[in-house]
Write an enzyme that holds these catalytic residues in place. Structure first.
Site, PDB file in Angstrom:
ATOM      1  N   SER A  16       8.985  -5.043   1.010  1.00 58.28           N
ATOM      2  CA  SER A  16       8.655  -3.778   1.671  1.00 58.28           C
ATOM      3  C   SER A  16       9.878  -3.219   2.389  1.00 58.28           C
ATOM      4  O   SER A  16      10.897  -2.955   1.759  1.00 58.28           O
ATOM      5  CB  SER A  16       7.471  -3.986   2.622  1.00 58.28           C
ATOM      6  N   ASP A  36       0.028   0.055  -5.618  1.00 56.76           N
ATOM      7  CA  ASP A  36       0.485  -0.095  -4.236  1.00 56.76           C
ATOM      8  C   ASP A  36      -0.029   1.085  -3.411  1.00 56.76           C
ATOM      9  O   ASP A  36       0.310   2.235  -3.671  1.00 56.76           O
ATOM     10  CB  ASP A  36       2.017  -0.145  -4.202  1.00 56.76           C
ATOM     11  N   HIS A  92       0.206  -3.608  -2.470  1.00 54.93           N
ATOM     12  CA  HIS A  92       1.315  -3.919  -1.577  1.00 54.93           C
ATOM     13  C   HIS A  92       1.181  -5.369  -1.102  1.00 54.93           C
ATOM     14  O   HIS A  92       0.087  -5.914  -1.039  1.00 54.93           O
ATOM     15  CB  HIS A  92       1.297  -2.972  -0.378  1.00 54.93           C
TER      16      HIS A  92
END
Length: 383
Positions: free
Chosen positions: A243, A313, A346
């Site tokens: 991330s 995501d 994610h």
């Protein structure tokens, strides 16, 4: 109607929907979708186990004693089928990663491996390995706990290992070093790598370029100290992140020895051999300065990249990721492996799942190719 069983089936159905569909809002729904999805999208078997146990218990206790209850038991097959679909999506990651490796590195670059079924199905949240030692909370800077790192190395300390540095995610305003990509760190360490996972300064107290300066400090620390834990002093150094940490890793890889980001340690070598970006934000920093977008920093001498991103995501769209892939491939001969993972959300790097184990396999194959390329004397000379 058995109320407890009804609640269980409804909850299972909601979780299945959150796993199967990308939810972008409203905020509360996104929060639930993200939190539940990051667990059960990677570990759908846990939901299946719970739903099966609840159904069996309802029958054993005689709660399925009416037409409505029998209909509810039949309806429980719907979320169960949804979790099967989620699991099949996870299984599709392996061929997708293999195809991405073969496309970028050449046919035969991917190694077929059997997934660790017992670990995935029975103990997916247990990341530690008996042959790996974690040395915690070593200081690499002066900013207290935000400048601490952990080292993972094989207990036997075999000599000659490579180095992997990982930066956690968390929107640059939260997160810590001992939460993400641990299955990756432990697996590589068990094979003789020296792995480093680092904290760094966070917003709002710090902003760009403070995070990148910290990343450079970690790279310099690893080059100076990783040999104490078994790394080859001249070992390849891979930088990785999840991330926001992927954004840091990409910036660090694309700004080697840039003195603007090395105040007080200008003489340190902060080059890296390759970069790995997992579910990364790869656009500009919060101030939208184009110079903070990795795509705008691509250059002919950029190192190889491996980028993995989920196509569902819910926090980070694939647009910036694809922009970086395009920019890198158009400016440098060094390969970019890009795997867009089917059904991936994610933060897919938290557990031992079919999806993340496939990505780890791909990282191993990518690293083997990069190391062989360096040994063959190509590496930077051809880029």
């Amino acid at each position: 109607m058995p109320v407890g069983y009804l609640v269980t089936v409804v909850l299972a159905a909601l979780i299945a929907v959150f796993c199967l569909v990308r939810v972008r809002g409203p905020r509360l729904l996104l929060w639930f979708s993200y939190r539940l999805g990051l667990v059960f999208n990677e570990l759908p078997f846990l939901a299946l186990y719970g739903l099966a146990a609840a159904t069996a218990l309802a029958f054993v206790e005689g709660d399925i004693d009416s037409a409505a209850a029998r209909v509810l038991a039949a309806l429980a097959l719907l979320p169960a089928a949804g979790f099967v679909v989620v699991a099949r999506r996870g299984l599709r990651a392996a061929p997708v990663v293999a195809a991405a490796l073969d496309e970028a590195l050449g046919p035969g670059s991917a190694t077929r491996r059997r997934p660790p079924l017992a670990r995935i199905l029975l103990r997916p949240v247990l990341r530690r390995r008996a042959d790996v030692r974690r040395v915690a909370n070593l200081a690499y800077g002066d900013d207290g706990r935000r400048n601490l790192l952990d080292v993972y190395h094989h207990r036997a300390r075999p000599e000659g290992g490579s180095v992997l540095i990982h930066f956690h995610g968390g929107h640059y305003d939260q997160g810590r070093k001992d939460t993400q990509s641990l299955p990756l760190l432990y697996r590589l360490a068990s094979q003789g790598w020296v792995c480093v996972s680092a904290n760094y300064r966070l917003r709002p107290a710090s902003s760009h370029p403070d995070h990148l300066i910290d990343a450079k400090k970690v790279i310099a620390w690893a080059r100076a100290h990783a040999h104490e834990y078994g790394a080859n002093p001249a070992a390849p150094v891979f930088v990785a992140g999840s991330s926001a940490g992927a954004h840091m890793a990409a910036l660090a890889a694309l700004t080697p020895n840039n003195l603007a980001f090395q105040p007080g340690f200008e003489e340190a070598d902060t080059t890296v051999t390759a970069a790995v970006a997992l579910n990364g934000w790869l656009g500009p920093y919060f101030d939208d300065d184009p110079a903070t977008s990795p795509a705008n920093l691509a250059h002919p001498d950029a190192p190889p990249f491996l980028i993995a991103h989920g196509d569902l995501d819910e926090l980070v769209d694939t647009a910036n990721t694809r922009a970086l892939v395009t920019a890198r491939r158009s400016t440098s001969a060094a390969p970019v492996v890009y795997a867009e993972l089917p059904g991936g959300h994610h933060a897919f790097d938290l557990f031992h799942s079919f999806r993340f184990e496939a990505v780890i396999d791909g990282i191993e194959d990518f690293a083997a190719w990069v190391q062989a390329d360096e040994r063959a004397g190509r590496g930077k000379s051809d880029r």
